[in-house]
Design an enzyme around this catalytic site. Structure first.
Site, PDB file in Angstrom:
ATOM      1  N   HIS A 179      20.694  10.633  50.722  1.00  0.00           N
ATOM      2  CA  HIS A 179      21.339  10.337  49.282  1.00  0.00           C
ATOM      3  C   HIS A 179      22.279  11.868  49.222  1.00  0.00           C
ATOM      4  O   HIS A 179      22.904  11.824  47.974  1.00  0.00           O
ATOM      5  CB  HIS A 179      20.243  10.124  48.053  1.00  0.00           C
ATOM      6  CG  HIS A 179      19.578  11.212  47.675  1.00  0.00           C
ATOM      7  ND1 HIS A 179      19.853  12.084  46.419  1.00  0.00           N
ATOM      8  CD2 HIS A 179      18.278  11.747  48.070  1.00  0.00           C
ATOM      9  CE1 HIS A 179      18.905  12.733  46.369  1.00  0.00           C
ATOM     10  NE2 HIS A 179      17.976  12.585  47.401  1.00  0.00           N
ATOM     11  N   THR A 231       5.853  -0.680  58.288  1.00  0.00           N
ATOM     12  CA  THR A 231       7.359  -1.617  58.911  1.00  0.00           C
ATOM     13  C   THR A 231       8.439  -0.785  58.209  1.00  0.00           C
ATOM     14  O   THR A 231       8.579  -0.237  57.257  1.00  0.00           O
ATOM     15  CB  THR A 231       7.159  -2.769  58.004  1.00  0.00           C
ATOM     16  OG1 THR A 231       5.833  -3.305  58.626  1.00  0.00           O
ATOM     17  CG2 THR A 231       8.360  -3.780  58.565  1.00  0.00           C
ATOM     18  N   CYS A 236      15.539  19.941  40.165  1.00  0.00           N
ATOM     19  CA  CYS A 236      14.002  20.019  40.414  1.00  0.00           C
ATOM     20  C   CYS A 236      13.117  20.701  39.590  1.00  0.00           C
ATOM     21  O   CYS A 236      12.350  20.694  39.093  1.00  0.00           O
ATOM     22  CB  CYS A 236      13.315  20.198  41.828  1.00  0.00           C
ATOM     23  SG  CYS A 236      14.374  19.490  43.027  1.00  0.00           S
TER      24      CYS A 236
HETATM   25  C1  LIG Z   1      17.572  16.963  47.831  1.00  0.00           C
HETATM   26  C2  LIG Z   1      16.877  17.984  48.959  1.00  0.00           C
HETATM   27  C3  LIG Z   1      15.752  17.698  49.369  1.00  0.00           C
HETATM   28  C4  LIG Z   1      14.884  16.498  48.923  1.00  0.00           C
HETATM   29  O1  LIG Z   1      15.475  15.482  49.180  1.00  0.00           O
HETATM   30  P1  LIG Z   1      14.882  13.907  48.901  1.00  0.00           P
HETATM   31  O2  LIG Z   1      15.542  12.859  49.560  1.00  0.00           O
HETATM   32  O3  LIG Z   1      14.926  13.916  47.348  1.00  0.00           O
HETATM   33  O4  LIG Z   1      13.268  14.004  49.255  1.00  0.00           O
HETATM   34  C5  LIG Z   1      15.205  18.488  50.386  1.00  0.00           C
HETATM   35  N1  LIG Z   1      15.644  19.722  50.778  1.00  0.00           N
HETATM   36  C6  LIG Z   1      17.221  19.939  50.060  1.00  0.00           C
HETATM   37  C7  LIG Z   1      17.632  21.226  50.843  1.00  0.00           C
HETATM   38  C8  LIG Z   1      17.478  19.174  49.190  1.00  0.00           C
HETATM   39  O5  LIG Z   1      18.880  19.687  48.758  1.00  0.00           O
END
Ligand SMILES: *Cc1c(COP(=O)(O)O)cnc(C)c1O
Length: 390
Positions: A204, A240, A328
Site C-alpha cells: 500500500h 491459503t 503510527c
Molecule cells: C508503512 C511501513 C511499514 C508497515 O507497513 P504495513 O503494510 O502497514 O504493515 C513498515 N515499514 C515502513 C518503513 C513503512 O513505511
C-alpha cells in the site's frame, strides 16, 4: 477547491490497474491454489505468475519470496524467524539495528531482547538519520545474529547506503535485513545490488492494496517458522494465499517500476520547490532528513514554537492532507524518537511536518501549498504567543 493528498508515505491510493488485476480473483476465479481441479489450477497459475513477475522485477529466485499480510508482518516473520534460527544454529544472541527504524522493526527487536534473551545494539545515526558504515563494521562480531537497517526512512526520507552496509555484513558473515517499504517506488531494488539477505516491502506504499506485502529470504538462509500449518508461503506464512491481494500487489509493483524514473523526476522538482520555499519564507523552520540523499517525493520539517497537530488541523482546513511524520503516532504527545535520535530537542521535534507527494498531485497544488504555509505558521505562532515571541 479540491483537497490535495500530500501523505503518500502513510499510504497511497490504489492504482486503477491494480484494482482491475484483483477483481477476477474476488469472484469468478475464486479457487484455492492448493486444489487439484480447474479452479485450483487457475488460482495456482495466477500465484505462480505473481512469484515469477516479482522475482524478475527484483532479480531473485521465485522461491526466495513469501507473500505476507504487509510490511509489518514481513518484518516480524523475518526478524524473529532469523534471530531464533541463528541462536539455535550458531549460538548468536546480539541484534544490531538503529533508533530510526519503523516500529514493526524496532518493537520486534525490543521484544526479542525483553522476552527472549537477545541483546540489542542500536547504532547511532547522524543529524540526517543515516548510519555510518564504519560504525556498523566496528559493531559486528561473531556473536551478531542479524543486522536490520531501514532503506529509506518513513519519517524524514533519508536514504541509507544499503548496498555498502550489506557488503560490510556479508564480509562479517552476518545476515542483513532491510525494510524497503518506502524505497520500493523510487530506489534501486535489485536484490543482488543491495547485498541483502532479507528484504521487506508492503504494497500500500506503492499504489497496491493494503494488507499484503512480501518478504525476500536469500536461498539457503534458515528461518524458524512462527506460524504453523500447510506448506504455503514457503512454510513461513502458511494459510491459503490471498490471491486477489497478491495479484493487486504485483500489478502495482510492475507499474511502479515502469513509472519510477519519470515519477521521481516530476516529484523531486516539486519536493525541492517546497523545501526551498519553506526554508526561505518561514522563519524558525528546519529541514529534517538529508538535503539530497532523500526520497524524491518526501519533504519534512520542524518549526520552532509550533505544535504538529495544530498545524495539521490548520492545513486540513485549507485542503491539505499532511502528516507529522509517522502515521503510527496519532494522539501521542511525545516527540518522535526518530527526530530526537537525530539530535533535535524535544521543543523542535514537537513541531514536525511531513509532506509526501504522489502520482495524482499537481504543480498547482504545490504552488498553493507553498504560498499558504508561511501564513498558517505565522498565524499559529501568533495564537500561541500573541506578543510574537515563540
Ligand atoms: C508503512 C511501513 C511499514 C508497515 O507497513 P504495513 O503494510 O502497514 O504493515 C513498515 N515499514 C515502513 C518503513 C513503512 O513505511
Amino acid at each position: 477547491m479540491e483537497p490535495a493528498y500530500f501523505d503518500h508515505s502513510a499510504t497511497t491510493p490504489l492504482h486503477e490497474k491494480a484494482l482491475a488485476a484483483m477483481l477476477p480473483y474476488f469472484d469468478r476465479d475464486f479457487g484455492n491454489p492448493s486444489s487439484v481441479h480447474r479452479w485450483g489450477q487457475q488460482a495456482d497459475a495466477a500465484l505462480l505468475d505473481a512469484y515469477q513477475a516479482t522475482a524478475s522485477l527484483l532479480g531473485c529466485e521465485p522461491d526466495s519470496l513469501t507473500f505476507t499480510s504487509g510490511a509489518s508482518e514481513s518484518n516480524n516473520l523475518g526478524l524473529v524467524g532469523l534471530a531464533l534460527a541463528r541462536r539455535k544454529q550458531q549460538g548468536q544472541t546480539r541484534l544490531v539495528s538503529t533508533p530510526v527504524e519503523h516500529p514493526s522493526v524496532l518493537n520486534t527487536l525490543r521484544w526479542l531482547e525483553a522476552e527472549h534473551g537477545f541483546a540489542l545494539d542500536l547504532l547511532p545515526v547522524d543529524e540526517f538519520g543515516r548510519v555510518d558504515p564504519e560504525q556498523l563494521r566496528a559493531t559486528l562480531s561473531e556473536r551478531t545474529a542479524l543486522v536490520s537497517i531501514i532503506y529509506a526512512n518513513n519519517e524524514v526520507g533519508s536514504i541509507n547506503p544499503v548496498s555498502q552496509l550489506g557488503e560490510i555484513c556479508r564480509a562479517a558473515q552476518v545476515p542483513f535485513h532491510s525494510d524497503a517499504t518506502q524505497a520500493t517506488s523510487f530506489l534501486p531494488m535489485e536484490i543482488a545490488d543491495l547485498n541483502v539477505d532479507l528484504l521487506s516491502l508492503g504494497a500500500h506504499k506503492f499504489y497496491g492494496p493494503k494488507g499484503v506485502g512480501m518478504l525476500y529470504v536469500r536461498p539457503g538462509l534458515d528461518l524458524e517458522h512462527l506460524f504453523h500449518g500447510g506448506s504455503q508461503g514457503r512454510g513461513i506464512k502458511p494459510g491459503t494465499e490471498n490471491v486477489p491481494l497478491i495479484a493487486g500487489m504485483v500489478a502495482a509493483l510492475e507499474l511502479a517500476f515502469a513509472e519510477r524514473v519519470p515519477l521521481a523526476a516530476r516529484l523531486s522538482a516539486w519536493r525541492d520547490r517546497i523545501i526551498h520555499t519553506i526554508l526561505d519564507t518561514v522563519p524558525g523552520s528546519r529541514l529534517t532528513g538529508h538535503p539530497t540523499q532523500r526520497l524524491p517525493n518526501h519533504a519534512s520539517f520542524v518549526f520552532d514554537g509550533i505544535e504538529s497537530n495544530a498545524l495539521l488541523a490548520a492545513l486540513d482546513l485549507q485542503g491539505f492532507a499532511c502528516s507529522a511524520g509517522s502515521a503510527c503516532k496519532v494522539g501521542d504527545p511525545e516527540p518522535s524518537r526518530v527526530l530526537t535520535a537525530m539530535g533535535l530537542s524535544r521543543e523542535w521535534a514537537l513541531g514536525s511536518l511531513r509532506v509526501s507527494l504522489g502520482r495524482s498531485n499537481t504543480s498547482e497544488q504545490v504552488d498553493r501549498f507553498c504560498s499558504l504555509l508561511p501564513e498558517i505558521v505565522a498565524r499559529l505562532r501568533h495564537i500561541t504567543s500573541p506578543a510574537g515571541q515563540p
